[in-house]
Write a protein that holds these residues in place. Sequence first.
Motif, mmCIF file in Angstrom:
data_model
loop_
_atom_site.group_PDB
_atom_site.id
_atom_site.type_symbol
_atom_site.label_atom_id
_atom_site.label_comp_id
_atom_site.label_asym_id
_atom_site.label_seq_id
_atom_site.Cartn_x
_atom_site.Cartn_y
_atom_site.Cartn_z
ATOM 1 N N ASP A 23 0.817 -1.287 -0.181
ATOM 2 C CA ASP A 23 -0.081 0.135 0.111
ATOM 3 C C ASP A 23 0.845 1.176 0.139
ATOM 4 O O ASP A 23 0.457 2.435 -0.442
ATOM 5 N N GLY A 24 2.157 1.011 0.577
ATOM 6 C CA GLY A 24 3.063 2.426 0.603
ATOM 7 C C GLY A 24 2.437 3.529 1.648
ATOM 8 O O GLY A 24 2.730 4.299 1.397
ATOM 9 N N CYS A 31 -0.062 -1.874 5.687
ATOM 10 C CA CYS A 31 -0.235 -3.431 5.223
ATOM 11 C C CYS A 31 0.767 -4.132 5.920
ATOM 12 O O CYS A 31 0.542 -5.511 6.052
ATOM 13 N N GLY A 32 1.965 -3.584 6.283
ATOM 14 C CA GLY A 32 3.026 -4.379 7.008
ATOM 15 C C GLY A 32 3.821 -5.089 5.875
ATOM 16 O O GLY A 32 4.844 -5.564 6.476
ATOM 17 N N CYS A 59 6.517 -4.093 4.199
ATOM 18 C CA CYS A 59 7.722 -3.613 4.119
ATOM 19 C C CYS A 59 8.483 -3.589 5.444
ATOM 20 O O CYS A 59 9.286 -2.505 5.611
ATOM 21 N N CYS A 63 8.106 2.040 3.909
ATOM 22 C CA CYS A 63 7.397 3.285 3.251
ATOM 23 C C CYS A 63 6.939 4.651 3.951
ATOM 24 O O CYS A 63 6.841 5.443 3.187
HETATM 25 FE FE1 FES Z 1 2.422 -1.486 3.360
HETATM 26 FE FE2 FES Z 1 4.647 -0.087 3.937
HETATM 27 S S1 FES Z 1 4.064 -1.031 1.878
HETATM 28 S S2 FES Z 1 3.337 -0.969 5.183
#
Ligand code: FES
Length: 296
Positions: free
Chosen positions: A225-226, A230-231, A233, A245
């Motif tokens: 998701d950036g 979402c976790g 990264c 992100c």
């Molecule tokens: Fe989802 Fe960083 S891309 S938390």
Amino acid sequence: MFPIVKKELLADRIYLMEVRAPRVAESCLPGQFVIVRIDEEGERIPLTICDYDAAKGTVTIVFQTVGASTRRMQDLEEGDSFRDFVGPLGCASEICEEKNLEETKKKSIVFIAGGVGTAPVYPQVKWLHAHGVECDVIMGARNKELLFYTEEMKAVAKNLYVTTDDGTYGFHGMGTDQLQALVDQGKTYDHCVAIGPMIMMKFVCLLTKKLGIHTIVSMNPIMVDGTGMCGACRLVVGDQVKFACVDGPEFDGHLVDFDQAMKRQQQYKTQEGRAMLKLQEGDTHHGGCGVCGGDK
Ligand code: FES
Ligand code: NAD
């Protein structure tokens, strides 16, 4: 829609695209990234920004064709458009912040770029050059055919050292070998920025720790998701869980747990691995970040 105004093959499977995205171009800074999507069904692809021109309203991205999504990107031509071009995302590089300029000017800085990592190094060196800070740059690729942006980099670097793993161009060896050789010749640096594959950044950090050079790395784990939700990264930096992100992508390289990051990168590639990560960490970063204390 975000039209592609220029497309260029830079090296084997490495493409440059200049994309019309005025709002991103107006506000982006070196170190930040964008997430692009070709169409409604398309995967979200995070890409570091290679250059930007606020007056023209364009942002330049560089990517290497590695999987299905980048293969689809490769087929886009000038005049085609991206459905989404979201950014700028992430924190700007601290070394390129105006408020830090006087401190930055006192430093002796070396950049180490590995392969496609050359693309995000360029805007930082360019920004510093434009603000009166001259830096050395070590640029490495596996072979001569994979080198790109050498002329552009030469124009903004104090000294440019090009290396190839196979010796087909420039110094025969990796960026770490070149750094060691420069230090052996008497060069001194107090700040290093390393951007490239994780394995390269890990070995740069092992060397710079030994040499006593403060080192910043730009982490590129899997991103979805950036936006920090979402976790995907997730990283361990020092004794803390961080999300590349939103907390990065730049971190103190001497604190990054590269082995954990590389293992996680591999795990994310398989369905079984993703299921295991979900079990361990939950659906979102709140499922196990251990920092924010939020619910899933
Ligand atoms: Fe989802 Fe960083 S891309 S938390
Ligand atoms: P590559 O495998 O061709 O390596 C590029 C260079 O890195 C090598 O030529 C060498 O000089 C150096 N290197 C590699 N292993 C090393 C080691 N053990 N010790 C010291 N130096 C080493 O890389 P590539 O195919 O151009 O890059 C692909 C990778 O770069 C992908 O994983 C991509 O995600 C990553 N990448 C990272 C960023 C970032 O922001 N960190 C940006 C773009 C691409």
